[in-house]
Design a protein around this motif. Structure first.
Motif, mmCIF file in Angstrom:
data_model
loop_
_atom_site.group_PDB
_atom_site.id
_atom_site.type_symbol
_atom_site.label_atom_id
_atom_site.label_comp_id
_atom_site.label_asym_id
_atom_site.label_seq_id
_atom_site.Cartn_x
_atom_site.Cartn_y
_atom_site.Cartn_z
ATOM 1 N N THR A 93 72.920 -48.515 52.071
ATOM 2 C CA THR A 93 73.943 -47.890 52.527
ATOM 3 C C THR A 93 74.188 -48.396 54.106
ATOM 4 O O THR A 93 75.047 -47.699 54.778
ATOM 5 C CB THR A 93 73.777 -46.534 52.425
ATOM 6 O OG1 THR A 93 72.675 -45.926 53.099
ATOM 7 C CG2 THR A 93 73.790 -46.115 50.894
ATOM 8 N N GLU A 94 73.373 -49.151 54.721
ATOM 9 C CA GLU A 94 73.772 -49.304 56.090
ATOM 10 C C GLU A 94 74.624 -50.589 56.421
ATOM 11 O O GLU A 94 74.725 -51.093 55.430
ATOM 12 C CB GLU A 94 72.022 -49.720 56.725
ATOM 13 C CG GLU A 94 71.011 -48.624 56.600
ATOM 14 C CD GLU A 94 69.837 -48.994 57.087
ATOM 15 O OE1 GLU A 94 69.876 -50.419 57.659
ATOM 16 O OE2 GLU A 94 68.790 -48.736 56.951
ATOM 17 N N SER A 95 75.558 -50.164 57.415
ATOM 18 C CA SER A 95 76.361 -51.350 57.668
ATOM 19 C C SER A 95 75.887 -52.058 59.163
ATOM 20 O O SER A 95 75.482 -51.284 60.045
ATOM 21 C CB SER A 95 77.875 -50.530 58.059
ATOM 22 O OG SER A 95 78.671 -51.445 58.509
ATOM 23 N N SER A 96 76.025 -53.361 58.967
ATOM 24 C CA SER A 96 75.296 -54.173 59.954
ATOM 25 C C SER A 96 76.526 -54.575 60.989
ATOM 26 O O SER A 96 77.692 -54.661 60.495
ATOM 27 C CB SER A 96 74.621 -55.406 59.466
ATOM 28 O OG SER A 96 75.444 -56.278 58.885
ATOM 29 N N PRO A 97 76.389 -55.025 62.088
ATOM 30 C CA PRO A 97 77.212 -55.565 62.989
ATOM 31 C C PRO A 97 78.036 -56.832 62.355
ATOM 32 O O PRO A 97 78.997 -57.051 62.446
ATOM 33 C CB PRO A 97 76.528 -56.088 64.042
ATOM 34 C CG PRO A 97 75.299 -55.153 64.314
ATOM 35 C CD PRO A 97 74.957 -54.981 62.835
ATOM 36 N N VAL A 98 77.445 -57.381 61.466
ATOM 37 C CA VAL A 98 77.850 -58.760 60.630
ATOM 38 C C VAL A 98 78.886 -58.029 59.656
ATOM 39 O O VAL A 98 80.003 -58.875 59.723
ATOM 40 C CB VAL A 98 76.850 -59.442 60.006
ATOM 41 C CG1 VAL A 98 77.469 -60.609 59.108
ATOM 42 C CG2 VAL A 98 75.984 -60.031 60.822
#
Length: 125
Positions: free
Chosen positions: A7-12
């Motif tokens: 569920t994490e959102s990365s900078p990419v």
């Protein structure tokens, strides 16, 4: 394909989402800039640009989660038991009757309050 657990959102992902929005905005801008072109070509162009933007957005974790949510929602809609035509007509008639009855009640209440207000404001009147 990414896991549903992540569920994490990365900078990419953020960069991809911003680029999808920029591409979509450019497509909309191009739709109006090239208004002298046949409308069919412009519509096909904006559909293609929209498909590319959606493809980029779905490649992100938030986009993938949204895609899975929409698929699950579609599955749930298929499980709904829709009313028959007869049930729909009967319900519509009942609603219309109730609306008419409430309208008559409110009209009578308005008349009563108007009469009472006139008796108070205009004595003898």
């Amino acid at each position: 394909m990414k896991s549903r657990q992540n569920t994490e959102s990365s900078p990419v992902d953020t960069i991809k989402l911003v680029s999808a929005l920029v591409i979509l905005g450019a497509g909309i801008f191009g739709f109006y800039v090239y208004e002298d072109q046949p409308q069919l070509y412009r519509v096909l162009g904006i559909l293609a640009v929209g498909a590319v933007a959606v493809g980029i957005a779905v490649s992100t974790n938030p986009g993938l989660r949204l895609w899975h949510f929409m698929q699950d929602s579609r599955t749930e809609v298929r499980k709904v038991v829709w009313p028959t035509r007869q049930e729909t007509v009967q319900t519509t008639i009942i609603v219309l009757i109730v609306v008419i009855l409430v309208a008559i009640f409110l009209w009578l209440l308005d008349m009563l309050l108007s009469w009472g207000f006139q008796q108070i404001v205009l004595p003898g009147g």
